[in-house]
Design an enzyme around this catalytic site. Structure first.
Site, PDB file in Angstrom:
ATOM      1  N   ASP A  14       0.849  -1.177   0.000  1.00 62.45           N
ATOM      2  CA  ASP A  14       0.000   0.000   0.000  1.00 62.45           C
ATOM      3  C   ASP A  14       0.896   1.242   0.000  1.00 62.45           C
ATOM      4  O   ASP A  14       2.065   1.180   0.405  1.00 62.45           O
ATOM      5  CB  ASP A  14      -0.885  -0.011   1.254  1.00 62.45           C
ATOM      6  N   ASP A  16      -0.331   5.186   0.560  1.00 64.06           N
ATOM      7  CA  ASP A  16      -0.665   6.244   1.514  1.00 64.06           C
ATOM      8  C   ASP A  16      -0.720   5.699   2.932  1.00 64.06           C
ATOM      9  O   ASP A  16      -1.464   4.763   3.225  1.00 64.06           O
ATOM     10  CB  ASP A  16      -2.011   6.874   1.152  1.00 64.06           C
ATOM     11  N   THR A 113      -2.509   0.827  -4.619  1.00 63.12           N
ATOM     12  CA  THR A 113      -2.996   2.034  -3.951  1.00 63.12           C
ATOM     13  C   THR A 113      -4.365   2.439  -4.464  1.00 63.12           C
ATOM     14  O   THR A 113      -4.686   2.220  -5.630  1.00 63.12           O
ATOM     15  CB  THR A 113      -1.991   3.190  -4.158  1.00 63.12           C
ATOM     16  N   LYS A 144     -10.637  -0.868  -2.478  1.00 61.87           N
ATOM     17  CA  LYS A 144     -10.523  -1.469  -1.145  1.00 61.87           C
ATOM     18  C   LYS A 144     -11.726  -1.017  -0.321  1.00 61.87           C
ATOM     19  O   LYS A 144     -12.133   0.128  -0.416  1.00 61.87           O
ATOM     20  CB  LYS A 144      -9.225  -1.017  -0.479  1.00 61.87           C
ATOM     21  N   ASP A 169      -1.895  -0.440   6.146  1.00 67.58           N
ATOM     22  CA  ASP A 169      -2.035   0.281   7.414  1.00 67.58           C
ATOM     23  C   ASP A 169      -3.476   0.620   7.764  1.00 67.58           C
ATOM     24  O   ASP A 169      -3.739   1.035   8.894  1.00 67.58           O
ATOM     25  CB  ASP A 169      -1.215   1.578   7.379  1.00 67.58           C
TER      26      ASP A 169
END
Length: 230
Positions: A14, A16, A113, A144, A169
Site C-alpha cells: 500500500d 498512503d 494504492t 478497497k 495500514d
C-alpha cells in the site's frame, strides 16, 4: 540478486500511510475543500476516510455539503495531494528501509494504492526501480476493501496471491488484502488496526526485516498490538 527459496513470490505495498506519510496531505485537501463550502471537517472526519477508495471519499464529502460533482471533488483532492507529493515525498523511513531490503533481495514488488495513477506516478518517480507493477484506484471497478486491486497486482506479476505478502495500514486496506488471500502485515499508523485471524500486526517496521517477511510468507503470525487496538 537471486531470490531465496523461502522468499514470498512478491511483496504488495500500500502507498498512503504505509510507505509515505501522505494522509495529512489528504486531510488538508479535504479541509480546504470543505471550507470553501462552509462545511465543518475535522481531522477525525479525515481519519474515517483513510484507505478508502476516492469515489467513496468524494461521496462522503458531497453528503456533508460539498456542492460539487463527485468527479470534481476527486480532481481537487488528487491535484492538491499530487502537488504536495511532487514537492516533497514524505517517506515513512521505517517502510523505506524495509522496501530497500526487499528490493535488494530481488523480490518482486507491486504498489497497490487507491490513489489514482497520477499520484502513484508522482511517488513512483522517486522510487523508479522499486515496483515492477502499479495498481491504482482508477484501474479497478471496486476499490478497497474489495480484493480486486490485490488480485490484479498478483495477476500482473504472474504470481499466486497466496504466495504474496501484502503490507497495509488501514482497515479497508487490510480487509482487501485478507480477502484476496495474501499473507497480510498491518502496521499501526494513524488509525487502529483491527484484529483479524491470520493478520500480523506491528507498531512500526522497526525490527521488521527480510527475515520477518519470509516468516510471514511461511505462515507465521506476529501481533504486537494485542494490548492497544482490540
Amino acid at each position: 540478486m537471486n531470490p531465496h527459496a523461502s522468499d514470498p513470490a512478491a511483496v504488495l505495498w500500500d502507498m498512503d500511510g504505509t510507505l509515505i506519510d501522505s494522509e495529512p496531505y489528504w486531510i488538508a485537501a479535504e479541509k480546504a475543500l470543505a471550507t470553501r463550502f462552509g462545511v465543518d471537517w475535522t481531522d477525525e472526519d479525515g481519519l474515517e476516510l483513510v484507505g478508502q477508495a476516492l469515489p467513496y471519499s468524494a461521496a462522503v464529502l458531497a453528503s456533508r455539503g460539498v456542492d460539487l460533482p463527485e468527479v470534481e471533488i476527486i480532481e481537487f483532492l488528487l491535484s492538491s495531494v499530487a502537488a504536495d507529493v511532487t514537492e516533497r515525498v514524505p517517506w515513512q523511513e521505517d517502510a523505506r528501509a524495509l522496501l530497500t531490503e526487499v528490493v535488494s533481495a530481488g523480490i518482486p514488488c507491486a504498489l497497490v494504492t487507491m490513489s489514482y495513477a497520477r499520484l502513484a506516478a508522482a511517488f513512483q518517480a522517486r522510487a523508479p526501480e522499486a515496483f515492477q507493477v502499479v495498481v491504482s484506484g482508477d484501474e479497478v471497478e471496486r476499490g478497497k476493501p474489495d480484493p480486486e486491486a490485490y488480485l490484479l497486482a498478483a495477476s500482473r506479476l504472474g504470481v499466486e496471491i497466496d504466495r504474496c505478502v501484502a503490507i497495509e495500514d488501514s482497515r479497508a486496506g487490510v480487509r482487501s488484502a485478507v480477502a484476496s488471500g495474501a499473507r497480510t502485515l498491518a502496521v499501526r499508523r494513524l488509525t487502529p488496526v483491527e484484529r483479524i485471524e491470520g493478520v500480523s500486526r506491528v507498531r512500526s517496521f522497526e525490527g521488521v526485516d527480510l527475515g520477518t517477511i519470509r516468516e510471514i510468507a511461511a505462515g507465521r503470525v506476529i501481533d504486537e498490538l494485542d494490548d492497544i487496538d482490540d
